[in-house]
Design a protein around this motif. Structure first.
Motif, PDB file in Angstrom:
ATOM      1  N   SER A 249       0.832  -1.201   0.000  1.00 24.17           N
ATOM      2  CA  SER A 249       0.000   0.000   0.000  1.00 24.17           C
ATOM      3  C   SER A 249       0.867   1.251   0.000  1.00 24.17           C
ATOM      4  CB  SER A 249      -0.925   0.024   1.225  1.00 24.17           C
ATOM      5  OG  SER A 249      -0.170   0.258   2.406  1.00 24.17           O
ATOM      6  N   LEU A 250       0.299   2.337  -0.468  1.00 19.12           N
ATOM      7  CA  LEU A 250       1.024   3.606  -0.470  1.00 19.12           C
ATOM      8  C   LEU A 250       1.209   4.099   0.961  1.00 19.12           C
ATOM      9  CD1 LEU A 250       2.082   5.490  -2.779  1.00 19.12           C
ATOM     10  CD2 LEU A 250       0.192   7.002  -2.195  1.00 19.12           C
ATOM     11  N   GLU A 251       0.275   3.784   1.827  1.00 13.92           N
ATOM     12  CA  GLU A 251       0.393   4.204   3.221  1.00 13.92           C
ATOM     13  C   GLU A 251       1.644   3.608   3.855  1.00 13.92           C
ATOM     14  OE1 GLU A 251      -2.134   4.036   7.429  1.00 13.92           O
ATOM     15  OE2 GLU A 251      -2.971   3.151   5.609  1.00 13.92           O
ATOM     16  N   ALA A 252       1.912   2.317   3.545  1.00 20.41           N
ATOM     17  CA  ALA A 252       3.095   1.650   4.096  1.00 20.41           C
ATOM     18  C   ALA A 252       4.376   2.281   3.541  1.00 20.41           C
ATOM     19  CB  ALA A 252       3.054   0.160   3.769  1.00 20.41           C
ATOM     20  N   ILE A 253       4.363   2.621   2.244  1.00 24.51           N
ATOM     21  CA  ILE A 253       5.533   3.270   1.628  1.00 24.51           C
ATOM     22  C   ILE A 253       5.753   4.647   2.248  1.00 24.51           C
ATOM     23  CG2 ILE A 253       6.446   4.209  -0.520  1.00 24.51           C
ATOM     24  CD1 ILE A 253       4.989   2.021  -2.026  1.00 24.51           C
ATOM     25  N   SER A 254       4.668   5.361   2.515  1.00 23.39           N
ATOM     26  CA  SER A 254       4.740   6.687   3.124  1.00 23.39           C
ATOM     27  C   SER A 254       5.436   6.624   4.480  1.00 23.39           C
ATOM     28  CB  SER A 254       3.329   7.263   3.270  1.00 23.39           C
ATOM     29  OG  SER A 254       3.351   8.474   3.990  1.00 23.39           O
ATOM     30  N   LYS A 255       5.091   5.622   5.268  1.00 28.30           N
ATOM     31  CA  LYS A 255       5.715   5.471   6.587  1.00 28.30           C
ATOM     32  C   LYS A 255       7.189   5.101   6.454  1.00 28.30           C
ATOM     33  CE  LYS A 255       1.470   4.164   9.031  1.00 28.30           C
ATOM     34  NZ  LYS A 255       0.766   3.073   9.768  1.00 28.30           N
ATOM     35  N   GLU A 256       7.494   4.221   5.502  1.00 21.82           N
ATOM     36  CA  GLU A 256       8.875   3.777   5.326  1.00 21.82           C
ATOM     37  C   GLU A 256       9.774   4.933   4.880  1.00 21.82           C
ATOM     38  OE1 GLU A 256      11.991   1.068   5.389  1.00 21.82           O
ATOM     39  OE2 GLU A 256       9.925   0.800   6.103  1.00 21.82           O
ATOM     40  N   LEU A 257       9.251   5.797   4.015  1.00 20.14           N
ATOM     41  CA  LEU A 257      10.032   6.920   3.509  1.00 20.14           C
ATOM     42  C   LEU A 257       9.956   8.148   4.401  1.00 20.14           C
ATOM     43  CD1 LEU A 257       9.104   6.811  -0.313  1.00 20.14           C
ATOM     44  CD2 LEU A 257      11.187   5.941   0.775  1.00 20.14           C
ATOM     45  N   SER A 258       9.022   8.136   5.359  1.00 18.33           N
ATOM     46  CA  SER A 258       8.769   9.300   6.233  1.00 18.33           C
ATOM     47  C   SER A 258       8.372  10.520   5.405  1.00 18.33           C
ATOM     48  CB  SER A 258      10.009   9.621   7.083  1.00 18.33           C
ATOM     49  OG  SER A 258      10.324   8.531   7.930  1.00 18.33           O
ATOM     50  N   ILE A 259       7.557  10.277   4.383  1.00 22.42           N
ATOM     51  CA  ILE A 259       7.030  11.357   3.535  1.00 22.42           C
ATOM     52  C   ILE A 259       5.512  11.224   3.521  1.00 22.42           C
ATOM     53  CG2 ILE A 259       7.004  12.410   1.244  1.00 22.42           C
ATOM     54  CD1 ILE A 259       9.683  11.128   0.695  1.00 22.42           C
ATOM     55  N   ASN A 260       4.803  12.302   3.815  1.00 24.50           N
ATOM     56  CA  ASN A 260       3.346  12.263   3.866  1.00 24.50           C
ATOM     57  C   ASN A 260       2.744  12.030   2.484  1.00 24.50           C
ATOM     58  OD1 ASN A 260       3.304  12.759   6.642  1.00 24.50           O
ATOM     59  ND2 ASN A 260       3.255  14.986   6.351  1.00 24.50           N
ATOM     60  N   SER A 261       1.657  11.270   2.452  1.00 21.68           N
ATOM     61  CA  SER A 261       0.903  11.081   1.207  1.00 21.68           C
ATOM     62  C   SER A 261      -0.272  12.051   1.185  1.00 21.68           C
ATOM     63  CB  SER A 261       0.397   9.649   1.087  1.00 21.68           C
ATOM     64  OG  SER A 261      -0.522   9.351   2.124  1.00 21.68           O
ATOM     65  N   THR A 262      -0.843  12.255  -0.002  1.00 22.90           N
ATOM     66  CA  THR A 262      -1.968  13.179  -0.180  1.00 22.90           C
ATOM     67  C   THR A 262      -3.127  12.447  -0.829  1.00 22.90           C
ATOM     68  OG1 THR A 262      -0.452  15.038  -0.485  1.00 22.90           O
ATOM     69  CG2 THR A 262      -2.708  15.351  -1.250  1.00 22.90           C
ATOM     70  N   ASP A 263      -4.343  12.702  -0.339  1.00 19.77           N
ATOM     71  CA  ASP A 263      -5.558  12.160  -0.946  1.00 19.77           C
ATOM     72  C   ASP A 263      -6.102  13.203  -1.914  1.00 19.77           C
ATOM     73  OD1 ASP A 263      -7.994  11.102  -1.660  1.00 19.77           O
ATOM     74  OD2 ASP A 263      -8.799  10.979   0.376  1.00 19.77           O
TER      75      ASP A 263
END
Length: 465
Positions: A249-263
């Motif tokens: 999921s993109l949420e998991a990638i966001s946490k791994e990279l420490s970069i916020n995702s946008t809806d």
């Protein structure tokens, strides 16, 4: 290299400039009538049957837009610069490289006086003019004044004959060879080229000096920061690419990279945000064959990318007639009113060309025959299309030639060219200089296109194994 060589040899004559200025300043008087589109719109009759036929024949116009929703993460080199620190030692090392590689080749500022060789002037006559010019210079006359009086090069006439700065490679070889032995302020010539003869003046010699570390350090720091950010971005891109395949999921990638995702929220193509408004990104988000929740990494440029996970997609669908009957009715009436207006204008032009009086036609439709005096090409009162059409009407038929144009609001103009006036007015030197530069660019492009066409027409392709 063709365009560079043409720019060295293509000079604009005074006669060409004057002729172009006359055309640019030309004024035209017209008589016209306005045909309001609304006069036809209000008379359109609508039946249920005709409306249904129109709707079915134009069904492609009555679809909902496709809509999609996505979560995304933007990656960019620029966003990484804030976290990068540059050491003073790195700046000093980079400055030393700058010093070691600095180009100290002498620069020469050069001006010229040009006399054309043409059907009205032989080479000997052109040389004689410039020999006389040299005598006048030796007697103390000002070089810049003689440029204005004698030079045929309209492109440099208003800049004291300046040809710019050369490092020994930019001007014609005949010029560069002469400059090698000249001192600052010296005038040399005449120098004969293919179709012109020149006097050249070495106005200034300069050996470039490198900037100090103090002057360069901010620029060096910025450059080093950009380079470091690009390196960090490359590593981030590689890491993100690996995570696309290893995480669900993109949420998991966001946490791994420490970069916020946008809806993004639900949006159509015309509503895309700046971060997503790129063809390569939108093609994926609105791909009908793409499964939702599939993660894609799209490189937008060599310094930016976006991670996308589409979460929802709504395909376009037909809107039923009942829901949009008012809009379909409006569209139907508009189409018919435009057709009727066009037919009326074409018939009116035929009647005018057949000899009917313009004022009589105006009375027939209960409108006034108006006039526009002194219309110029830069007028903002008419559309550019109307102005082009009016200035394309043959001046030899003034008083008896007609045309029509559609205004921005859909109304028609039917007009007659009444008269043409050529103005030869003095214009501001700076404006004239800009106009000459524009003409030179247009002439260069034209000659370049002609050269390419000639090469294509006269070239043969031979295939060898």
């Amino acid at each position: 290299f063709w365009r560079q060589s043409l720019s060295k040899s293509s000079f604009l004559s005074e006669e060409e400039v004057k002729r172009s200025l006359v055309l640019a300043e030309q004024e035209r008087d017209i008589s016209f009538i306005r045909i309001p589109l609304n006069d036809f719109f209000k008379d359109v009759e609508v039946s249920e049957e005709s409306l249904l036929d129109f709707y079915n024949n134009n069904i492609s116009e009555y679809f909902t837009e496709r809509k999609a929703r996505a979560n995304y993460i933007t990656l960019s080199a620029k966003s990484l610069e804030e976290s990068i620190e540059i050491n003073e030692s790195d700046i000093e090392t980079e400055y030393q490289i700058y010093i070691d590689e600095f180009d100290r080749t002498e620069r020469k500022s050069v001006s010229h006086i040009m006399v054309n060789i043409d059907s009205d002037r032989t080479t000997e006559e052109a040389i004689g003019i410039l020999e006389n010019t040299k005598d006048r210079l030796s007697a103390g006359e000002d070089f810049n004044s003689l440029v204005l009086e004698i030079s045929d090069d309209e492109g440099t006439k208003d800049s004291e004959g300046s040809l710019g700065v050369t490092d020994g490679t930019l001007l014609p070889p005949e010029f560069e060879e002469a400059l090698l032995g000249m001192s600052e302020g010296e005038v040399y010539g005449p120098i004969e080229l293919n179709s012109s003869v020149h006097l050249i003046k070495l106005t200034e010699r300069e050996i470039p000096k490198p900037k100090s570390l103090e002057d360069m350090q901010d620029q060096i720091r910025e450059n080093l920061m950009s380079e470091a950010a690009l390196d960090a971005y490359g590593e981030l891109l590689d890491r993100s690419s690996d995570l696309v395949y290893s995480m669900g999921s993109l949420e998991a990638i966001s946490k791994e990279l420490s970069i916020n995702s946008t809806d993004s929220g639900l949006f159509s193509l015309s509503q895309a945000s700046d971060e997503l408004n790129t063809p390569s990104v939108l093609d994926i988000i609105f791909d009908t064959n793409l499964d939702n929740n599939l993660i894609e990494l799209v490189e937008i440029s060599n310094q930016s990318a976006v991670l996308i996970e589409r979460t929802d997609f709504q395909e376009e669908k037909v809107i039923d007639l009942i829901s949009i009957k008012e809009k379909v009715t409006e569209d139907y009436k508009m189409m018919n009113s435009k057709n009727s207006a066009s037919d009326f204008v074409n018939k009116t032009l035929s009647d005018l060309n057949a000899g009917q009086e313009f004022k009589n036609i105006a009375k027939t439709i209960n409108t006034e025959l108006e006039t526009y005096k002194g219309l110029k090409r830069d007028s903002s009162l008419l559309t550019s299309e109307a102005i082009v059409n009016i200035f394309n009407l043959p001046r030899s038929q003034a008083g008896n030639t007609y045309g029509s144009s559609v205004l921005k609001n859909g109304d028609y103009l039917i007009y007659r060219l009444d008269s043409v006036k050529n103005n030869e007015t003095e214009i501001d030197p700076e404006i004239r200089k800009g106009f000459v530069e524009y003409l030179n660019e247009e002439k260069l492009l034209s000659e370049y296109s002609e050269l390419l066409f000639a090469v294509q027409e006269n070239s043969e392709v031979t295939r060898t194994n």
